[in-house]
Structure formats: C-alpha cells, structure tokens
Design a protein around this motif. Structure first.
Motif, short mmCIF file in Angstrom:
data_model
loop_
_atom_site.label_atom_id
_atom_site.label_comp_id
_atom_site.label_asym_id
_atom_site.label_seq_id
_atom_site.Cartn_x
_atom_site.Cartn_y
_atom_site.Cartn_z
N ALA A 69 -0.93 29.26 49.19
CA ALA A 69 -1.07 28.00 49.93
C ALA A 69 -1.82 26.94 49.13
N SER A 70 -2.94 26.45 49.67
CA SER A 70 -3.62 25.29 49.09
C SER A 70 -4.26 25.58 47.73
N ILE A 71 -4.34 26.85 47.33
CA ILE A 71 -4.86 27.14 46.00
C ILE A 71 -3.96 26.51 44.94
N THR A 72 -2.66 26.33 45.27
CA THR A 72 -1.76 25.72 44.29
C THR A 72 -2.15 24.28 43.99
N LYS A 73 -2.94 23.64 44.87
CA LYS A 73 -3.30 22.25 44.64
C LYS A 73 -4.15 22.07 43.39
N SER A 74 -5.01 23.04 43.14
CA SER A 74 -5.81 22.96 41.91
C SER A 74 -4.91 23.12 40.68
N PHE A 75 -3.84 23.94 40.81
CA PHE A 75 -2.89 24.09 39.72
C PHE A 75 -2.14 22.79 39.47
N VAL A 76 -1.73 22.13 40.56
CA VAL A 76 -1.00 20.87 40.43
C VAL A 76 -1.88 19.83 39.73
N GLY A 77 -3.12 19.68 40.21
CA GLY A 77 -4.02 18.70 39.62
C GLY A 77 -4.28 18.97 38.15
N GLY A 78 -4.54 20.23 37.82
CA GLY A 78 -4.78 20.59 36.43
C GLY A 78 -3.58 20.34 35.54
N LEU A 79 -2.39 20.65 36.08
CA LEU A 79 -1.17 20.46 35.30
C LEU A 79 -0.89 18.98 35.07
N VAL A 80 -1.13 18.16 36.09
CA VAL A 80 -0.95 16.71 35.93
C VAL A 80 -1.86 16.19 34.82
N LEU A 81 -3.12 16.58 34.85
CA LEU A 81 -4.07 16.10 33.83
C LEU A 81 -3.73 16.62 32.44
N LYS A 82 -3.16 17.81 32.37
CA LYS A 82 -2.73 18.33 31.07
C LYS A 82 -1.59 17.49 30.51
N LEU A 83 -0.67 17.10 31.39
CA LEU A 83 0.44 16.25 30.94
C LEU A 83 -0.08 14.88 30.50
N VAL A 84 -1.12 14.40 31.18
CA VAL A 84 -1.75 13.14 30.77
C VAL A 84 -2.36 13.30 29.38
N ASP A 85 -3.07 14.40 29.16
CA ASP A 85 -3.67 14.66 27.84
C ASP A 85 -2.61 14.73 26.75
N GLU A 86 -1.43 15.25 27.09
CA GLU A 86 -0.37 15.41 26.11
C GLU A 86 0.44 14.13 25.92
N GLY A 87 0.09 13.09 26.68
CA GLY A 87 0.78 11.82 26.53
C GLY A 87 2.13 11.73 27.22
N LEU A 88 2.45 12.71 28.05
CA LEU A 88 3.73 12.71 28.75
C LEU A 88 3.65 11.94 30.07
N LEU A 89 2.45 11.63 30.48
CA LEU A 89 2.24 11.02 31.79
C LEU A 89 0.99 10.15 31.72
N SER A 90 0.94 9.13 32.56
CA SER A 90 -0.25 8.28 32.64
C SER A 90 -0.74 8.24 34.08
N LEU A 91 -2.05 8.18 34.27
CA LEU A 91 -2.60 8.08 35.61
C LEU A 91 -2.19 6.78 36.28
N ASP A 92 -1.82 5.79 35.49
CA ASP A 92 -1.41 4.50 36.04
C ASP A 92 0.09 4.44 36.34
N ASP A 93 0.82 5.49 35.98
CA ASP A 93 2.25 5.51 36.28
C ASP A 93 2.47 5.46 37.78
N SER A 94 3.50 4.76 38.17
CA SER A 94 3.85 4.72 39.59
C SER A 94 4.76 5.88 39.94
N PHE A 95 4.82 6.20 41.22
CA PHE A 95 5.74 7.23 41.68
C PHE A 95 7.18 6.79 41.40
N GLU A 96 7.43 5.52 41.57
CA GLU A 96 8.76 4.96 41.31
C GLU A 96 9.17 5.16 39.86
#
Length: 217
Positions: free
Chosen positions: A99-126
């Motif tokens: 259940a909600s334990i996956t949320k920490s995985f999602v957050g960590g994975l998002v930040l890893k993609l940010v670190d790798e330059g594949l994603l930006s925190l300022d990117d829009s959902f669109e």
C-alpha cells in the motif's frame, strides 16, 4: 541479550521491511539463512506477541536480517476475516499489500530521475502526459511531491470504494477524478491526495520510457 524495550525498537524498524513484492523469476536463489540464537528468537517472538496487544490489527509479521547474516522472522495473531473467513494463525511467510509504502519508492524514484537529468521538478504534468488532466499545464512535479497540486483523491470516490479490491490501472484511477475541480489552485495550499502519487507514477513511466515497476527495478 537485548532488553525488551530494545527488542521493540528493532521490531518496529523491521515492520518497514514488510513487502508484498516477490523476486523476479530470473533472480538467483537465496542461500540458506544462518540460524538466530534460540534465546534471541524466543525473546523476539515474545516481543512481537506483546506488540500485537497494542496494535489495531488481528495479526502481525516481522523479519530482521542481522549483520552476521542470520535472519529471524515471526508471526503473531490471526489473519484478517476478510482474507480468510474461516480464520487461521498468521504465518511468518504471509505476504501483505504494501500500500502506502510504495509512496516512498515513488518519491525516491522521481528524485533519482531528476538527478539523472531525465526529469525536472519544474516540469508540468502536461509535459509528460499531454491531455492527462485539464489543469495539467499548471501542475508541476514538485507540487505533486509536496501535495500542493490540489488534485482530489480517488480513494473516497464511489467507483473506487465500490470495487477497491480490483486491479486498477493508473489511468483508470486518474479517470475517477476526471472533471472534478481542484481542491486548491496549484501551489497555493497543502492537501494530501493519493492521486498525486498516481500522477507521479505516470510521469516516471513517461520520463523513463518503461513501466513504473521496471523503472523501480
């Protein structure tokens, strides 16, 4: 020997290891675990049973991997009537929906993609899911992580409540709140919503070019 209060702390930390995830079929078989000292195992079993008396659950399981390679696992109480109406004792190998334990995985994975330059925190959902939400151009990755995007939660809606045990896809869950107004303007206020994590998992899949589970693996 660990004191009882220390055992409780160790067990409490061990609960974070509860997981419904299974190893992929290509994984190497695990070596036989080293047996834990019988006295320590009995003490841990007793502490787990004591914790159950204070827990809002019919049963608990826990596992601890020690630095020397030894491993303890235990169970206390019974399974939930919704899972086994006939009732049975919990077993250490019982699996749980994490259940909600996956949320920490999602957050960590998002930040890893940010670190790798594949994603930006300022990117829009669109940016990653064109047409995925009517206000998607105004909602950023950072707002989704911080629960300031204002997207209503899907869990309290009738379609989900009436069939919450179904195997929903992320797209189906997001469709539940399609057309509903935002709880607040993006970035203007804080409001916790499980829908934010659904949207983040969709972004992860789009940015990494693979399903969320594979990106995590």
């Amino acid at each position: 020997m660990l004191q009882n209060r220390h055992l409780k702390l160790v067990l409490a930390a061990a609960f974070l290891l509860l997981s419904a995830c299974t190893l992929p079929s290509t994984a190497e078989p695990e070596p036989d675990p080293i047996e834990v000292d019988p006295g320590l195992a009995r003490a841990l079993d007793g502490s787990l049973a004591e914790i159950l008396t204070q827990a809002p659950a019919p049963g608990l399981t826990a596992a601890i991997q020690f630095s020397d390679g030894s491993r303890w696992s235990g169970a206390a109480g019974t399974t939930h009537p919704a899972d086994h109406p006939e009732g049975r004792a919990m077993a250490a190998e019982d699996r749980f929906n994490i259940a909600s334990i996956t949320k920490s995985f999602v957050g960590g994975l998002v930040l890893k993609l940010v670190d790798e330059g594949l994603l930006s925190l300022d990117d829009s959902f669109e940016r990653w899911l064109p047409g995925g939400h009517p206000r998607g151009a105004e909602i950023t990755v950072q707002q989704l992580l911080q629960h300031t995007a204002g997207v209503p939660g899907y869990m309290i809606r009738a379609p989900f409540q009436n069939n919450y045990t179904a195997s929903w896809t992320d797209e189906e869950l997001l469709a539940i709140i399609d057309g509903l107004p935002l709880l607040n303007e993006p970035g203007a206020a804080w409001a916790y919503s499980n829908s934010h994590f659904i949207m983040l998992s969709l972004i992860v899949s789009a940015a990494s070019g693979q399903p969320w589970r594979e990106a995590l693996q």
